[in-house]
Motif scaffolding. Structure first.
Motif, mmCIF file in Angstrom:
data_model
loop_
_atom_site.group_PDB
_atom_site.id
_atom_site.type_symbol
_atom_site.label_atom_id
_atom_site.label_comp_id
_atom_site.label_asym_id
_atom_site.label_seq_id
_atom_site.Cartn_x
_atom_site.Cartn_y
_atom_site.Cartn_z
ATOM 1 N N VAL A 103 -11.239 -53.291 44.382
ATOM 2 C CA VAL A 103 -11.625 -53.331 45.697
ATOM 3 C C VAL A 103 -10.442 -53.672 46.582
ATOM 4 C CG1 VAL A 103 -13.231 -54.444 47.263
ATOM 5 C CG2 VAL A 103 -13.920 -54.073 45.024
ATOM 6 N N VAL A 104 -10.420 -52.679 47.761
ATOM 7 C CA VAL A 104 -9.543 -53.214 48.722
ATOM 8 C C VAL A 104 -10.237 -53.124 50.178
ATOM 9 C CG1 VAL A 104 -8.731 -50.774 49.141
ATOM 10 C CG2 VAL A 104 -7.285 -52.645 49.836
ATOM 11 N N ILE A 105 -9.841 -53.796 51.121
ATOM 12 C CA ILE A 105 -10.412 -54.083 52.344
ATOM 13 C C ILE A 105 -9.234 -53.789 53.409
ATOM 14 C CG2 ILE A 105 -11.475 -55.404 54.210
ATOM 15 C CD1 ILE A 105 -12.865 -56.886 52.429
ATOM 16 N N LEU A 106 -9.445 -52.720 54.228
ATOM 17 C CA LEU A 106 -8.187 -52.190 55.015
ATOM 18 C C LEU A 106 -8.676 -52.089 56.344
ATOM 19 C CD1 LEU A 106 -7.372 -49.258 52.742
ATOM 20 C CD2 LEU A 106 -5.847 -51.058 53.224
ATOM 21 N N SER A 107 -7.966 -52.079 57.500
ATOM 22 C CA SER A 107 -8.107 -51.951 58.811
ATOM 23 C C SER A 107 -8.007 -50.709 59.160
ATOM 24 C CB SER A 107 -7.547 -53.310 59.453
ATOM 25 O OG SER A 107 -6.315 -52.781 59.282
ATOM 26 N N ALA A 108 -7.909 -50.367 60.411
ATOM 27 C CA ALA A 108 -7.997 -49.012 61.304
ATOM 28 C C ALA A 108 -7.622 -49.222 62.555
ATOM 29 C CB ALA A 108 -8.768 -48.088 60.940
ATOM 30 N N THR A 109 -6.897 -48.139 63.346
ATOM 31 C CA THR A 109 -6.849 -48.199 64.476
ATOM 32 C C THR A 109 -7.865 -47.150 65.063
ATOM 33 O OG1 THR A 109 -5.363 -46.415 64.565
ATOM 34 C CG2 THR A 109 -4.555 -48.530 64.962
ATOM 35 N N GLU A 110 -8.315 -46.027 64.285
ATOM 36 C CA GLU A 110 -9.204 -45.311 64.532
ATOM 37 C C GLU A 110 -9.831 -44.655 63.008
ATOM 38 O OE1 GLU A 110 -7.203 -41.871 66.342
ATOM 39 O OE2 GLU A 110 -7.640 -42.702 68.152
ATOM 40 N N VAL A 111 -11.082 -44.305 63.073
ATOM 41 C CA VAL A 111 -11.526 -43.442 61.918
ATOM 42 C C VAL A 111 -12.120 -42.401 62.525
ATOM 43 C CG1 VAL A 111 -11.684 -45.603 60.586
ATOM 44 C CG2 VAL A 111 -13.897 -44.754 61.569
ATOM 45 N N ASP A 112 -12.338 -41.368 61.622
ATOM 46 C CA ASP A 112 -13.428 -39.911 62.247
ATOM 47 C C ASP A 112 -14.310 -39.708 61.340
ATOM 48 O OD1 ASP A 112 -10.687 -37.653 61.553
ATOM 49 O OD2 ASP A 112 -12.315 -38.374 60.079
ATOM 50 N N LEU A 158 -12.837 -48.681 45.154
ATOM 51 C CA LEU A 158 -13.783 -48.731 46.234
ATOM 52 C C LEU A 158 -12.602 -49.365 47.535
ATOM 53 C CD1 LEU A 158 -16.374 -49.380 47.807
ATOM 54 C CD2 LEU A 158 -16.378 -51.647 47.137
ATOM 55 N N ALA A 159 -12.548 -48.201 48.353
ATOM 56 C CA ALA A 159 -11.832 -48.340 49.372
ATOM 57 C C ALA A 159 -12.755 -48.817 50.846
ATOM 58 C CB ALA A 159 -10.898 -47.516 49.845
ATOM 59 N N ILE A 160 -12.521 -49.980 51.502
ATOM 60 C CA ILE A 160 -13.599 -50.371 52.493
ATOM 61 C C ILE A 160 -12.648 -50.338 53.804
ATOM 62 C CG2 ILE A 160 -15.249 -52.011 53.467
ATOM 63 C CD1 ILE A 160 -15.547 -53.180 50.478
ATOM 64 N N VAL A 161 -12.851 -49.576 54.673
ATOM 65 C CA VAL A 161 -12.281 -49.836 56.194
ATOM 66 C C VAL A 161 -13.210 -50.591 57.109
ATOM 67 C CG1 VAL A 161 -11.386 -48.585 57.893
ATOM 68 C CG2 VAL A 161 -10.818 -47.844 55.653
ATOM 69 N N VAL A 162 -12.334 -51.751 57.460
ATOM 70 C CA VAL A 162 -13.370 -52.475 58.702
ATOM 71 C C VAL A 162 -12.901 -52.364 59.812
ATOM 72 C CG1 VAL A 162 -14.133 -54.126 57.089
ATOM 73 C CG2 VAL A 162 -11.826 -54.461 58.249
ATOM 74 N N ALA A 163 -13.634 -52.194 60.904
ATOM 75 C CA ALA A 163 -13.354 -51.914 62.296
ATOM 76 C C ALA A 163 -14.574 -52.335 63.136
ATOM 77 C CB ALA A 163 -12.611 -50.563 62.613
ATOM 78 N N PRO A 164 -14.077 -52.980 64.512
ATOM 79 C CA PRO A 164 -15.162 -53.002 65.512
ATOM 80 C C PRO A 164 -15.536 -51.480 65.996
ATOM 81 C CG PRO A 164 -12.854 -53.778 66.528
ATOM 82 C CD PRO A 164 -12.822 -53.157 64.844
ATOM 83 N N LEU A 165 -16.929 -51.217 66.278
ATOM 84 C CA LEU A 165 -17.124 -50.122 66.368
ATOM 85 C C LEU A 165 -16.512 -49.779 67.920
ATOM 86 C CD1 LEU A 165 -18.915 -47.609 65.450
ATOM 87 C CD2 LEU A 165 -20.620 -48.441 67.093
ATOM 88 N N LEU A 166 -16.346 -50.579 68.729
ATOM 89 C CA LEU A 166 -15.596 -50.146 70.091
ATOM 90 C C LEU A 166 -14.618 -51.364 70.392
ATOM 91 C CD1 LEU A 166 -18.085 -48.460 71.018
ATOM 92 C CD2 LEU A 166 -18.037 -49.710 73.024
ATOM 93 N N ARG A 167 -13.312 -50.890 70.926
ATOM 94 C CA ARG A 167 -12.164 -51.742 70.995
ATOM 95 C C ARG A 167 -11.897 -51.472 72.487
ATOM 96 N NH1 ARG A 167 -8.979 -50.592 66.219
ATOM 97 N NH2 ARG A 167 -9.290 -52.481 64.830
ATOM 98 N N GLY A 168 -12.604 -52.574 73.146
ATOM 99 C CA GLY A 168 -12.659 -52.544 74.662
ATOM 100 C C GLY A 168 -13.514 -51.423 75.062
ATOM 101 N N THR A 177 -9.975 -40.310 50.253
ATOM 102 C CA THR A 177 -9.767 -41.566 49.384
ATOM 103 C C THR A 177 -10.488 -42.939 50.329
ATOM 104 O OG1 THR A 177 -7.815 -42.067 50.744
ATOM 105 C CG2 THR A 177 -7.663 -40.979 48.731
ATOM 106 N N VAL A 178 -11.316 -42.610 51.193
ATOM 107 C CA VAL A 178 -11.977 -43.591 52.017
ATOM 108 C C VAL A 178 -13.523 -43.743 51.697
ATOM 109 C CG1 VAL A 178 -12.581 -44.715 53.995
ATOM 110 C CG2 VAL A 178 -10.153 -43.553 53.500
#
Lengths: 512, 93, 281
Positions: A369-378, A409-419, A437-438
């Motif tokens: 398992v890995v938890i990753l961040s993101a600046t954007e996802v599509d 298991l690759a999990i990407v976490v991010a707030p739905l809106l940034r600003g 891979t995500v």
């Protein structure tokens, strides 16, 4: 040409001998052999200690057009890169390629030297601040090459990235060049990134503010790799190198994201005794560490290993026996440095052991398992961690695509809106990690599972998570923020994003 | 209505907010000076919302300074409504 | 869950935390100089954003200069409920009822669709609790405003909450007599999770239907306290099954495990299952 991630890659790119388009995470089969540094001869009673950086530059034989490297283990507390580049500039050497493992805000200081032509090309994991903007401006002689940690190790070991001189900040160095990162006022813990440079560079200069008598007994980089040593007053700012223990977020949105991410792990089918785990260092990741710990205690689950980027919450789990051993490529805070120093179950590893796709098997291959961040996802689950919504370089590839490829298991976490900006888009500005891979994207308003993962869809359906399609998640974001205008971008390629195997997954074009 | 007599301001510098200052203008029309971290993506939209809200309040002549920190449309509308209401009170801001 | 009406960031995210009702506050959370701004923010938020739960607005008291303006601006957005703070008389409720009725008419809303809730925060208010609770068909709940109440009693809040015991009980009695819900007060120490849970358990025991919270982290705690246990759910199902069986067989006395099951026990079982179902959502 269009690669299999759907991105347009020019047929030829300045500085890239042969453009290999990305064709899938494991499609490319490497050929050939690893390379090595020039053979050295050394005599007994040789003196490695030099009097100054200038002397070391002379002794290294550095000339115009060569490639120099540094590690970024000191983060924003690093003095070494700036000092060395300044000294090189004073010597009138020009046209160098700078290939550090990454760049930080503190490196904005070298901008004048780039403008003066001392450095004319950059190959690294990422950039921030003004330097990031400069890297996106196209003012260098060739496009910046962005590589992941695993990709950089691969490139160095096979010769794609040839390092002429590596200048390595050494928190503790003995008089014949044995180095470790755990002792001294500039201690940084693991020297994972530096280990690869030291083994493959033609010349290695150690810069230390803690010179000790030979021999050192805990050795990360052996004397056999080190040519010269320079002693400095200070190689870094301890406050910038390691913070006090990173605290868990209080932000209710981050806590909610962490809670959902933990729920995904718990119900994924991978959460059982002996599983393995990697967490990032962002707010939501650290909070997730707390929640996962609670679940592990409640369900009597122990992790066979953890991988990091190590922070205090991770170390706590190691100390409490919830994790059997940690494989560590970088330490972020003081408790982590203390831990790797004192706990034999906390192991240092090189960037190659960590994430290189072209060796006998990096540890990411064993990761559950890995938890990753993101600046954007599509909506295709592609992830951007390198450019912001204006297309400017402000982040780093890091171990992102490596861990996503390796982990089950690759999990990407991010707030739905940034600003106001939606983080779930039709199309990210720059792909660093391909969607195939995500596995799961977690925001505070919804959780989307990659349709390719039918097993996860089945397992997570009863977990009480706000599951929805990625399209619906995107729609929620756009309903709130409103439709945005696309940012105008020119045709000029200013950056090349290499996938970990050396193929090109995307390019960065200069924003207008 | 149509013409304001003094300026009115509403909003804060907090994230997700926008400071809107609506002031009398010499000529007919609405002029908007906008700063925003998302000016490329939402600049047009922000201006549109400000102008539409002013028009719906019957204001067709104004000079607007807007300092945006990522406000959603609903927040922009609210701040414009408040700024105008304040401008119309006695005493202005 | 309360969200301050003058904070755009909090308004837009309020629906994310799983609260059953969000209360946009125009009263205590908002400085006098920002009362005008807050009601515009709340109006626009309710109109534009899709909240997954009940949307309530706590207006300023109807006898302040702000209360009527709050209603005038906010009602056209069709909030689900208007919450009156410091309620002290049935007359206040009737005044608000009238204003809402007119707004429903003017805006073409279904008559009666906007509800009212009243917070009792003074001794006088408590004396009038039943009258307030029955003053309008829109009345949905009585809430107790702990901090202000305690100030009115001229004492301070203690951990065990003895000073609020009688007010809480009386409020609950009035609400039940009127056939509406009783909601407990906020707990201001966001970091004291244990204290929060203790208080929530106590008021649940008293019979309260829910609790107001000021921070997203507390939402989960309330749901945990009020969530029926597996055992309680299983028992409720058994009771209803036994009841149904007795009805089918037309037998006079209904018993389960040697105990008689009568009306109140069946009602309580239905309540447990309804609560469990609502929490599953």
């Amino acid at each position: 040409m269009i690669n299999t991630a759907g991105r347009v890659i020019p047929d030829t790119i300045t500085g890239i001998a042969k453009v290999k388009p990305y064709a899938g995470p494991f499609a490319f089969v490497p050929e050939g052999r690893l390379v090595g540094p020039k053979i050295r001869a050394s005599k007994p009673k040789s003196e490695k200690l030099l009097k100054s950086i200038e002397q070391a530059i002379d002794a290294s034989g550095l000339q115009d057009g060569m490639t120099i490297s540094f590690h970024h283990h000191f983060r924003n507390g690093d003095y070494v890169l700036n000092l060395v580049v300044e000294a090189i500039a004073r010597k009138g050497i020009k046209g160098l390629t700078l290939a550090p493992s990454s760049l930080n805000d503190i490196n904005d200081k070298i901008i004048p030297f780039i403008e003066q032509g001392v450095i004319r090309a950059i190959e690294t994991s990422g950039g921030r601040g003004k330097l990031g903007k400069l890297m996106t401006s196209g003012k260098l002689d060739k496009p910046v090459i962005i590589r992941s940690h695993g990709g950089r190790a691969r490139a160095i070991e096979c010769g794609d990235l040839h390092i002429d001189v590596a200048f390595l900040g050494a928190p503790c160095c003995d008089t014949y060049g044995n180095i470790n990162g755990i002792n001294g006022k500039s201690a940084c813990g693991s020297m994972g990134y530096a280990m690869v440079d030291a083994a493959y560079a033609d010349k290695v200069i150690a810069l230390t503010d803690n010179l000790v008598a030979h021999p050192l007994h805990t050795i990360s980089i052996p004397q056999t790799h080190v040519d010269f040593i320079v002693e400095l007053e200070s190689i870094g700012d301890p406050k910038g190198i390691a913070s006090g223990a990173l605290r868990i977020s209080r932000d209710p949105r981050e806590l909610l994201i962490a809670e959902y991410a933990t729920g995904v792990i718990e119900y994924s089918g991978y959460f059982k005794d002996g599983y393995s785990l990697q967490l990032g260092s962002g707010g939501a990741s650290l909070a997730a560490a707390k929640f996962i710990k609670e679940k592990m205690l409640a369900q009597k689950i122990t992790a066979s290993f953890g991988v990091g980027g190590v922070t205090a919450p991770f170390v706590e789990m190691l100390d409490q026996g919830l994790i059997n051993t940690l494989f560590d490529t970088q330490d972020f805070d003081i408790p982590s440095i203390e831990s790797i120093k004192n706990n034999p179950r906390h192991q240092e590893m090189s960037a190659s052991f960590y994430a290189n796709p072209h060796n006998g098997g990096a540890i990411v291959n064993n990761l559950d398992v890995v938890i990753l961040s993101a600046t954007e996802v599509d909506v295709n689950f592609n992830v951007n961690v390198i450019t912001d919504s204006n297309g400017t370089i402000m982040g780093a590839s890091g171990g992102h695509c490596d861990t996503a490829a390796g982990a089950k298991l690759a999990i990407v976490v991010a707030p739905l809106l940034r600003g106001r900006l939606p983080m779930v888009l039709d199309r990210v500005n720059t792909i660093v990690t391909p969607g195939e891979t995500v596995d799961v994207i977690v925001t505070e308003r919804g959780v989307a599972i990659n349709p390719l993962r039918k097993d996860l869809i089945a397992n997570l359906s009863g977990a009480g998570l706000p599951l929805m399609s990625i399209e619906d998640l995107k729609q929620i974001a756009y309903d709130l923020a409103g439709a945005s205008d696309p940012i105008p971008v020119s045709d000029e390629v200013v950056g090349v994003v290499e996938y970990r195997d050396g193929t090109i997954i995307d390019v960065i074009r200069k924003p207008l | 209505m149509g013409k304001l007599l003094q300026p009115g301001q509403a909003g804060t510098i907090e994230s997700n907010d926008i400071i809107v200052t609506v002031a009398p203008a010499a000529e007919d029309g609405i002029v908007i000076e906008l700063t925003s971290p998302v000016i490329k993506q939402y600049g047009n939209r922000i201006r549109e919302v400000i102008a539409d809200t002013l028009v719906s309040l019957g204001v067709t002549q104004a000079f607007v300074q807007a300092n945006d920190k990522g406000a959603l449309d609903c927040t922009i509308r609210a701040r414009v409504q408040t700024a105008v209401a304040r401008a119309l009170q006695e005493g202005g801001i | 869950m309360f969200a301050p009406g003058n904070n755009p960031g909090k308004l837009q995210n309020a629906g994310v935390y799983g609260a059953d009702s969000v209360i946009f506050d125009l009263e205590d959370a908002v400085a006098i100089t920002e009362k005008d701004a807050a009601r515009h923010l709340v109006y626009n938020a309710i109109k534009s954003i899709n909240y997954p739960c009940e949307v309530a607005v706590r207006i300023n008291h109807i006898q302040t200069p702000f209360g009527r303006d709050d209603l005038r601006v906010v009602l056209p957005a069709k909030p689900d409920l208007i919450r009156l703070p410091k309620a002290e008389s049935a007359e206040e409720i009737r005044m608000i009822d009238e204003i809402i009725s007119q707004a429903e008419l003017d805006n073409g809303f279904e008559p009666g669709s906007i509800k009212i809730g009243a917070a009792i925060e003074t001794a006088i208010g408590l004396r009038q609790a039943y009258e307030i609770a029955t003053a309008s068909k829109r009345m949905t709940f009585l809430a107790i405003g702990g901090e202000d109440f305690v100030a009115d009693l001229k004492t301070s809040r203690s951990k065990e909450g003895r000073e609020l015991f009688v007010p809480r009980s009386e409020l609950l009695l009035a609400a039940r007599a009127a056939g509406i819900q009783a909601i407990d007060s906020v707990f201001s120490d966001v970091n004291d999770e244990e204290g929060f849970i203790e208080e929530a358990l106590m008021i649940k025991g008293l019979g309260f239907d829910g609790k107001s919270v000021i921070n997203p982290r507390q939402v989960r705690l309330v749901h945990k306290v009020f969530e029926p246990t597996e055992k309680e759910i299983a028992q409720a199902k058994r009771i209803l099954a036994a009841y149904q069986e007795a009805l089918d067989k037309k037998s006079g006395v209904i018993a389960l495990d040697g105990k008689m099951i009568d009306g109140p026990i069946v009602t309580r079982a239905e309540r447990v299952l309804a609560y469990a179902a609502a929490l599953k959502r």
